[in-house]
Design an enzyme around this catalytic site. Sequence first.
Site, PDB file in Angstrom:
ATOM      1  N   SER A   1       0.794  -1.230   0.000  1.00  0.00           N
ATOM      2  CA  SER A   1       0.000   0.000   0.000  1.00  0.00           C
ATOM      3  C   SER A   1       0.826   1.281   0.000  1.00  0.00           C
ATOM      4  O   SER A   1       0.326   2.315  -0.423  1.00  0.00           O
ATOM      5  CB  SER A   1      -0.985   0.007   1.171  1.00  0.00           C
ATOM      6  OG  SER A   1      -0.334  -0.319   2.375  1.00  0.00           O
TER       7      SER A   1
ATOM      8  N   HIS B   1      -5.269  -3.300  -2.861  1.00  0.00           N
ATOM      9  CA  HIS B   1      -4.879  -2.335  -3.905  1.00  0.00           C
ATOM     10  C   HIS B   1      -4.695  -2.998  -5.264  1.00  0.00           C
ATOM     11  O   HIS B   1      -4.238  -2.362  -6.206  1.00  0.00           O
ATOM     12  CB  HIS B   1      -3.580  -1.629  -3.521  1.00  0.00           C
ATOM     13  CG  HIS B   1      -3.720  -0.728  -2.344  1.00  0.00           C
ATOM     14  ND1 HIS B   1      -4.283   0.530  -2.432  1.00  0.00           N
ATOM     15  CD2 HIS B   1      -3.400  -0.900  -1.046  1.00  0.00           C
ATOM     16  CE1 HIS B   1      -4.283   1.089  -1.235  1.00  0.00           C
ATOM     17  NE2 HIS B   1      -3.756   0.246  -0.376  1.00  0.00           N
TER      18      HIS B   1
ATOM     19  N   LYS C   1     -11.685   0.583  -2.138  1.00  0.00           N
ATOM     20  CA  LYS C   1     -10.672   1.222  -2.989  1.00  0.00           C
ATOM     21  C   LYS C   1     -11.173   1.299  -4.428  1.00  0.00           C
ATOM     22  O   LYS C   1     -12.055   2.091  -4.693  1.00  0.00           O
ATOM     23  CB  LYS C   1      -9.339   0.524  -2.783  1.00  0.00           C
ATOM     24  CG  LYS C   1      -8.826   0.943  -1.402  1.00  0.00           C
ATOM     25  CD  LYS C   1      -7.638   0.245  -0.876  1.00  0.00           C
ATOM     26  CE  LYS C   1      -7.317   0.856   0.498  1.00  0.00           C
ATOM     27  NZ  LYS C   1      -6.706  -0.063   1.421  1.00  0.00           N
TER      28      LYS C   1
HETATM   29  C1  LIG Z   1      -6.814  -0.264   2.848  1.00  0.00           C
HETATM   30  C2  LIG Z   1      -6.280  -1.593   3.156  1.00  0.00           C
HETATM   31  C3  LIG Z   1      -6.957  -2.439   4.033  1.00  0.00           C
HETATM   32  C4  LIG Z   1      -8.150  -1.990   4.822  1.00  0.00           C
HETATM   33  O1  LIG Z   1      -9.289  -1.910   4.049  1.00  0.00           O
HETATM   34  P1  LIG Z   1     -10.484  -0.961   4.544  1.00  0.00           P
HETATM   35  O2  LIG Z   1     -11.649  -1.436   3.775  1.00  0.00           O
HETATM   36  O3  LIG Z   1     -10.079   0.429   4.243  1.00  0.00           O
HETATM   37  O4  LIG Z   1     -10.628  -1.192   6.018  1.00  0.00           O
HETATM   38  C5  LIG Z   1      -6.467  -3.718   4.211  1.00  0.00           C
HETATM   39  N1  LIG Z   1      -5.351  -4.130   3.580  1.00  0.00           N
HETATM   40  C6  LIG Z   1      -4.665  -3.329   2.755  1.00  0.00           C
HETATM   41  C7  LIG Z   1      -3.436  -3.850   2.072  1.00  0.00           C
HETATM   42  C8  LIG Z   1      -5.104  -2.030   2.518  1.00  0.00           C
HETATM   43  O5  LIG Z   1      -4.411  -1.227   1.726  1.00  0.00           O
END
Ligand SMILES: *Cc1c(COP(=O)(O)O)cnc(C)c1O
Length: 382
Positions: free
Chosen positions: A173, A201, A232
């Site tokens: 991330s 991602h 995302k």
């Molecule tokens: C953003 C993210 C999460 C968390 O997801 P949310 O739906 O925002 O709680 C988990 N793992 C990774 C790798 C992320 O980038």
Amino acid sequence: MSETLDYMKENHIYRTTTEFSSAQSKYVTLNNKKLLMFASNSYLDLCNNTEIKQFAKGIIDNYGVGSGGSRLTTGSSLLTKQLEDLIANFKNTESAIVFNTGYMANVGTISAICDKEWTIFSDELNHASIIDGCRLSKAKIIIYKHNDMTDLENKILSNPFKKGLIVSDGVFSMDGDIVNLPRLLEIADKYNILSMIDDAHATGVIGINGRGTSEYYNMTKNADITLGTLSKAVGVEGGYVCGNKILIDYLRNKSRAYIFSTALSPASVAASLKAIEIISKNLNNVRQLQYNIQFFCKELQSNGINAKSETAIIPIIIGDEQKTLEISKALLNDGIYISAIRYPTVAKGSARLRVALMSSHTQEELKFTAKRISLRINEVLV
Ligand SMILES: *Cc1c(COP(=O)(O)O)cnc(C)c1O
């Protein structure tokens, strides 16, 4: 607490929220100023998509605004079932389960499967929600060097274990690089260890149809557990876990984050349904994002910035926390919103501008932004 806050302020790692007064899209409004957004996780620019909004509005009229209970009591609907089936299909797995967030999916999955009998091998740059899930499980945690499969194998050999799990982000991330999935799965097979990939991602971004890490490598095989978020590229909110029927059935019965929290609202579930439908049908959106990634990296390079990425996350490492903040502030004056990412999200002294692209950014906007980034970096660093 106030001592800690003072320390954070002195060291430029104190944080506040930024209150936008618009939907999350390519253009956002901040303090009455229109800005070009280059920091959102909404890679396919779906948060404010008209078709998705229309669909969700209709669902509110029929299903209301709240789910009224946890998933195993009264919080499930035909919509959630449909969404889980659609996700399983999209991710090419037997079955899927929806959580309220990706964070909860990680915490709720790892802590449901692992206990102190287990050893977890975890990449040093894994997302905080993976780390928290590992900690909550009370398993023995072995950290291996970032995406270093030789180190992973060495650590497996030097740490005798009964039951093992290897867990990694698919796309990391803060660095935007991609896990060596073929090698990771080989190692998992060889040593009979469960594998888990967090495609937060990756879904909607990599792979010819945006299906994520295993599609990126043209693999038919998935990790035992593939997990992701609906917040995302999908542009809504929620998390999911994919795998075989036994895994999903087990999580439905054992995962406390799933069992003891009120289910997502019908509008969120419906919006995710429509968004995944759109991503599946309209491949131009994913392809345009992938084109923009290539185009923007080239633009940065021709402006003297060493940037490389195959994902929507393009880190530009500055190093110093305060200077990174200054550059990000200067870019705001240019009408460009780019986050300065600092400790503790990344290691001390590796502060960075974290550019996040959208499929809707035009070539002119990408060119303009690459130029301004280069200019502002030179101003602040010289
Ligand atoms: C953003 C993210 C999460 C968390 O997801 P949310 O739906 O925002 O709680 C988990 N793992 C990774 C790798 C992320 O980038």
